[in-house]
Motif scaffolding. Structure first.
Motif, PDB file in Angstrom:
ATOM      1  N   VAL A 247       0.828  -1.212   0.000  1.00 43.00           N
ATOM      2  CA  VAL A 247       0.000   0.000   0.000  1.00 43.00           C
ATOM      3  C   VAL A 247       0.862   1.262   0.000  1.00 43.00           C
ATOM      4  CG1 VAL A 247      -2.069  -0.991   1.031  1.00 43.00           C
ATOM      5  CG2 VAL A 247      -0.186  -0.286   2.511  1.00 43.00           C
ATOM      6  N   TYR A 248       2.106   1.142  -0.450  1.00 42.85           N
ATOM      7  CA  TYR A 248       2.932   2.350  -0.501  1.00 42.85           C
ATOM      8  C   TYR A 248       2.282   3.383  -1.417  1.00 42.85           C
ATOM      9  CZ  TYR A 248       6.916   5.454  -0.842  1.00 42.85           C
ATOM     10  OH  TYR A 248       7.732   6.569  -0.784  1.00 42.85           O
ATOM     11  N   ASN A 249       1.743   2.941  -2.540  1.00 46.67           N
ATOM     12  CA  ASN A 249       0.930   3.797  -3.406  1.00 46.67           C
ATOM     13  C   ASN A 249      -0.451   3.180  -3.530  1.00 46.67           C
ATOM     14  OD1 ASN A 249       2.780   5.953  -4.542  1.00 46.67           O
ATOM     15  ND2 ASN A 249       3.951   4.124  -5.079  1.00 46.67           N
ATOM     16  N   TRP A 250      -1.473   3.984  -3.422  1.00 43.00           N
ATOM     17  CA  TRP A 250      -2.834   3.468  -3.548  1.00 43.00           C
ATOM     18  C   TRP A 250      -3.744   4.496  -4.215  1.00 43.00           C
ATOM     19  CZ3 TRP A 250      -6.247   6.636  -1.063  1.00 43.00           C
ATOM     20  CH2 TRP A 250      -5.776   7.364   0.044  1.00 43.00           C
ATOM     21  N   GLU A 251      -4.876   4.014  -4.682  1.00 40.48           N
ATOM     22  CA  GLU A 251      -5.847   4.875  -5.352  1.00 40.48           C
ATOM     23  C   GLU A 251      -7.256   4.365  -5.076  1.00 40.48           C
ATOM     24  OE1 GLU A 251      -6.968   5.706  -9.993  1.00 40.48           O
ATOM     25  OE2 GLU A 251      -4.866   6.062  -9.399  1.00 40.48           O
ATOM     26  N   ARG A 252      -8.162   5.277  -4.772  1.00 35.89           N
ATOM     27  CA  ARG A 252      -9.570   4.949  -4.570  1.00 35.89           C
ATOM     28  C   ARG A 252     -10.407   5.903  -5.409  1.00 35.89           C
ATOM     29  NH1 ARG A 252      -7.020   1.560  -2.533  1.00 35.89           N
ATOM     30  NH2 ARG A 252      -7.231   0.542  -0.496  1.00 35.89           N
ATOM     31  N   SER A 253     -11.329   5.349  -6.194  1.00 38.49           N
ATOM     32  CA  SER A 253     -12.135   6.162  -7.105  1.00 38.49           C
ATOM     33  C   SER A 253     -13.609   6.058  -6.742  1.00 38.49           C
ATOM     34  CB  SER A 253     -11.913   5.694  -8.546  1.00 38.49           C
ATOM     35  OG  SER A 253     -12.673   6.459  -9.447  1.00 38.49           O
ATOM     36  N   PHE A 254     -14.305   7.202  -6.759  1.00 39.96           N
ATOM     37  CA  PHE A 254     -15.731   7.259  -6.424  1.00 39.96           C
ATOM     38  C   PHE A 254     -16.471   8.077  -7.465  1.00 39.96           C
ATOM     39  CE2 PHE A 254     -13.330   6.856  -2.531  1.00 39.96           C
ATOM     40  CZ  PHE A 254     -14.022   5.896  -1.797  1.00 39.96           C
ATOM     41  N   GLU A 255     -17.718   7.703  -7.737  1.00 37.18           N
ATOM     42  CA  GLU A 255     -18.592   8.591  -8.493  1.00 37.18           C
ATOM     43  C   GLU A 255     -18.788   9.840  -7.644  1.00 37.18           C
ATOM     44  OE1 GLU A 255     -19.814   8.085 -11.577  1.00 37.18           O
ATOM     45  OE2 GLU A 255     -18.724   6.184 -11.692  1.00 37.18           O
ATOM     46  N   ALA A 256     -18.747  10.993  -8.285  1.00 36.89           N
ATOM     47  CA  ALA A 256     -18.840  12.244  -7.533  1.00 36.89           C
ATOM     48  C   ALA A 256     -20.101  12.300  -6.686  1.00 36.89           C
ATOM     49  CB  ALA A 256     -18.781  13.433  -8.489  1.00 36.89           C
ATOM     50  N   GLN A 257     -21.198  11.754  -7.201  1.00 35.33           N
ATOM     51  CA  GLN A 257     -22.457  11.795  -6.458  1.00 35.33           C
ATOM     52  C   GLN A 257     -22.397  10.960  -5.181  1.00 35.33           C
ATOM     53  OE1 GLN A 257     -24.700  10.350  -9.753  1.00 35.33           O
ATOM     54  NE2 GLN A 257     -24.664   8.210  -9.077  1.00 35.33           N
ATOM     55  N   ARG A 330     -13.688  14.025 -15.534  1.00 37.73           N
ATOM     56  CA  ARG A 330     -14.964  13.907 -16.245  1.00 37.73           C
ATOM     57  C   ARG A 330     -14.707  13.213 -17.575  1.00 37.73           C
ATOM     58  NH1 ARG A 330     -14.736  19.459 -15.052  1.00 37.73           N
ATOM     59  NH2 ARG A 330     -15.686  19.880 -13.025  1.00 37.73           N
ATOM     60  N   PRO A 331     -15.633  12.347 -18.009  1.00 42.28           N
ATOM     61  CA  PRO A 331     -15.447  11.680 -19.306  1.00 42.28           C
ATOM     62  C   PRO A 331     -15.561  12.679 -20.455  1.00 42.28           C
ATOM     63  CG  PRO A 331     -17.638  11.221 -18.418  1.00 42.28           C
ATOM     64  CD  PRO A 331     -16.882  11.941 -17.340  1.00 42.28           C
ATOM     65  N   LYS A 362     -11.062  14.297 -18.705  1.00 40.91           N
ATOM     66  CA  LYS A 362     -10.504  15.608 -18.437  1.00 40.91           C
ATOM     67  C   LYS A 362     -10.317  15.758 -16.938  1.00 40.91           C
ATOM     68  CE  LYS A 362     -11.385  20.565 -18.751  1.00 40.91           C
ATOM     69  NZ  LYS A 362     -12.359  21.622 -19.100  1.00 40.91           N
ATOM     70  N   LYS A 363      -9.120  16.201 -16.526  1.00 37.54           N
ATOM     71  CA  LYS A 363      -8.847  16.404 -15.111  1.00 37.54           C
ATOM     72  C   LYS A 363      -9.247  17.826 -14.728  1.00 37.54           C
ATOM     73  CE  LYS A 363      -4.910  14.937 -13.624  1.00 37.54           C
ATOM     74  NZ  LYS A 363      -3.452  14.871 -13.298  1.00 37.54           N
ATOM     75  N   GLU A 364     -10.016  17.938 -13.632  1.00 33.45           N
ATOM     76  CA  GLU A 364     -10.459  19.251 -13.155  1.00 33.45           C
ATOM     77  C   GLU A 364      -9.390  19.865 -12.266  1.00 33.45           C
ATOM     78  OE1 GLU A 364     -11.711  22.525 -12.611  1.00 33.45           O
ATOM     79  OE2 GLU A 364     -13.301  21.401 -13.606  1.00 33.45           O
ATOM     80  N   THR A 365      -8.860  21.021 -12.691  1.00 28.75           N
ATOM     81  CA  THR A 365      -7.859  21.708 -11.877  1.00 28.75           C
ATOM     82  C   THR A 365      -8.493  22.737 -10.952  1.00 28.75           C
ATOM     83  OG1 THR A 365      -7.507  23.304 -13.653  1.00 28.75           O
ATOM     84  CG2 THR A 365      -6.063  21.378 -13.595  1.00 28.75           C
ATOM     85  N   GLY A 366      -9.710  23.158 -11.249  1.00 33.30           N
ATOM     86  CA  GLY A 366     -10.436  24.065 -10.362  1.00 33.30           C
ATOM     87  C   GLY A 366     -10.027  25.515 -10.531  1.00 33.30           C
ATOM     88  N   ILE A 367     -10.747  26.404  -9.820  1.00 37.08           N
ATOM     89  CA  ILE A 367     -10.466  27.837  -9.915  1.00 37.08           C
ATOM     90  C   ILE A 367      -9.231  28.214  -9.110  1.00 37.08           C
ATOM     91  CG2 ILE A 367     -12.871  28.445 -10.370  1.00 37.08           C
ATOM     92  CD1 ILE A 367     -13.198  29.103  -7.441  1.00 37.08           C
ATOM     93  N   SER A 375     -19.045  19.228 -11.245  1.00 40.31           N
ATOM     94  CA  SER A 375     -20.056  19.722 -12.183  1.00 40.31           C
ATOM     95  C   SER A 375     -21.364  18.953 -12.101  1.00 40.31           C
ATOM     96  CB  SER A 375     -19.518  19.649 -13.611  1.00 40.31           C
ATOM     97  OG  SER A 375     -19.356  18.292 -14.007  1.00 40.31           O
ATOM     98  N   GLY A 376     -21.303  17.697 -11.686  1.00 42.40           N
ATOM     99  CA  GLY A 376     -22.510  16.886 -11.615  1.00 42.40           C
ATOM    100  C   GLY A 376     -22.817  16.119 -12.878  1.00 42.40           C
ATOM    101  N   VAL A 377     -21.940  16.156 -13.879  1.00 48.52           N
ATOM    102  CA  VAL A 377     -22.209  15.427 -15.115  1.00 48.52           C
ATOM    103  C   VAL A 377     -22.055  13.932 -14.873  1.00 48.52           C
ATOM    104  CG1 VAL A 377     -21.400  17.359 -16.521  1.00 48.52           C
ATOM    105  CG2 VAL A 377     -19.811  15.517 -15.924  1.00 48.52           C
ATOM    106  N   GLU A 378     -22.734  13.141 -15.685  1.00 43.22           N
ATOM    107  CA  GLU A 378     -22.687  11.694 -15.539  1.00 43.22           C
ATOM    108  C   GLU A 378     -21.272  11.187 -15.779  1.00 43.22           C
ATOM    109  OE1 GLU A 378     -24.825   7.672 -17.341  1.00 43.22           O
ATOM    110  OE2 GLU A 378     -25.527   9.663 -17.956  1.00 43.22           O
ATOM    111  N   GLY A 379     -20.818  10.272 -14.949  1.00 40.77           N
ATOM    112  CA  GLY A 379     -19.493   9.690 -15.098  1.00 40.77           C
ATOM    113  C   GLY A 379     -18.379  10.459 -14.428  1.00 40.77           C
TER     114      GLY A 379
END
Length: 431
Positions: A247-257, A330-331, A362-367, A375-379
């Motif tokens: 577990v030196y490097n790990w990743e967890r992914s979630f739907e934004a919703q 976002r897809p 597309k990776k969101e870098t934010g303001i 954004s709430g878009v699907e995916g």
């Protein structure tokens, strides 16, 4: 003998070491604050009762089988038999509690107030460690690493026994990072290494230390005040050697919703999620410790903004550690829907045109670098990317493994490992 034992207890008290260690035993809370518990045995067994406040001992014989101890009417009962306000000591070959077998003896008593039970397992500290180590350490770890981890865990267990707040047992079976499950947790190849360090603990200024351990720190261990809010001179950040940890490097992914839903389950309601605020890993920001671990995260939605402590977020989303950063992706479409117009500018049809993209998301870098927009878009996905497992505080299991290997697993090197992770400490044998 009684005089010698009393003298030993007094000596240990004078140097602030726990009296429990004089006998080398510990009581582990298996059941606490429950109405009933199943006690069973495959052979006949005895129950000896001792009334609170004195009184004679009574002994009962039970045939092999299952029995349900319960608390009712301020009395300790076994099905239709009552023991009153007493401690019941259960002794036999292979006593089980709720179907799980334990070494040592099992004691059942009323919780103060009389409405619930406590079931505790009283056994030698070394045998307690057989199970805890078996659930924690891979059997293929080098001997010196196993010994170092054993001494650290023994120290922590006795430290909790000395400083814990429960009057009915020394330590809980489910103590964080110290899972105790009796005989089925043991790995027999480890037991001899545990016995080899019998009675050894880590001390600072003559007292037991809070010997925290972590599976993998992700590169650097943590300072105590960043994790437990208290400065301890022996728990200072040091370079770790845990790069081989799974577990030196790990990743967890979630739907934004699902992030908002997870927050709501934890009692945090910001409404429809609009952004997450967290500085990037490696940045010197107030939401991170000196070693880069997250202290807190901000979530903003249509109901307002909330701040969530990092350890709570770790729990809510099943994250291995608090050393992480966040990305929002976002897809991207793989086709463009293009309108077809006549010479008057009127739409007379549509055509889909396939497009090729280097990156499908597309990776969101934010303001701002620390604000990730939702954004709430699907995916749409929120991705936690981090390092290490556990709090990052104290001895690192995978770091100890690497240090032992680097030293050729030289006999006695485990003490050097302990002194590396617990600064300016000593290893002492107390029983």
């Amino acid at each position: 003998m009684k005089f010698l034992y009393a003298a030993l207890v007094m000596l240990l008290m004078l140097v602030n070491l726990p009296a429990a260690s004089a006998a080398g035993t510990i009581s582990v809370g298996l059941v606490a604050d429950q109405f009933a518990a199943e006690i069973s045995c495959d052979s006949d067994f005895t129950v000896k009762t001792h009334a609170y406040g004195g009184g004679s001992e009574r002994e009962f014989m039970f045939k092999a089988g299952k029995y349900y101890f319960n608390a009712a009417n301020n009395r300790l009962n076994v099905e239709d038999m009552t023991f009153g306000d007493a401690v019941a000591v259960v002794e036999g070959d292979g006593i089980k509690v709720n179907g799980r077998a334990y070494r040592g003896r099992v004691e059942v008593l009323l919780r103060r107030g009389g409405k619930n039970l406590v079931v505790r397992n009283v056994l030698p500290v070394e045998e307690y460690l057989y199970s805890v180590m078996g659930r924690t350490v891979p059997a293929y770890f080098p001997d010196e690493a196993v010994k170092a981890i054993t001494v650290a865990m023994r120290t922590y267990a006795l430290y909790v026994a000395q400083n814990g707040g429960d009057p009915d047992f020394d330590i809980r079976a489910g103590e964080k990072n110290f899972v105790y499950s009796g005989l089925d947790g043991e790995q027999k190849p480890l037991n001899a290494l545990i016995d080899a360090t019998r009675g050894e603990v880590v001390t600072y200024g003559g007292s037991l230390i809070a010997a925290y351990t972590t599976e993998s720190s992700g590169g650097y261990t943590e300072n105590s005040e960043s994790v437990i809010g208290r400065y301890l001179p022996y728990l200072r950040s040091v370079k770790d050697f845990d790069a081989d940890a799974p577990v030196y490097n790990w990743e967890r992914s979630f739907e934004a919703q699902d992030i908002a839903a997870g927050l709501l389950r934890g009692g945090y309601d910001c409404g429809k999620l609009g952004s997450i605020q967290l500085s990037d890993m490696g940045s010197d920001a107030p939401d991170r410790t000196e070693t880069g671990r997250v202290l807190q995260l901000g979530f903003a939605g249509d109901k307002g903004s909330i701040i969530v402590p990092a350890e709570k977020a770790m729990e809510l989303f099943g994250l291995p550690s608090t050393l992480f950063g966040i990305e929002v992706t976002r897809p991207m479409p793989d086709k463009l829907d293009v309108p077809i117009e006549n010479y008057l500018g009127m739409e007379i049809g549509r055509k889909e045109i396939e497009i090729e993209l280097k990156d499908k998301e597309k990776k969101e870098t934010g303001i701002a670098k620390s604000i990730k927009l939702i954004s709430g878009v699907e995916g749409e996905k929120v991705i936690f990317k981090g390092r290490g497992s556990g709090t990052g505080l104290g001895l690192s299991l995978w770091g100890a493994r690497q240090l032992a290997n680097d030293a050729g697993n030289a006999a006695g090197y485990y003490k050097q490992i302990l002194r590396y992770y617990y600064r300016n400490t000593n290893v002492a044998k107390i029983y």
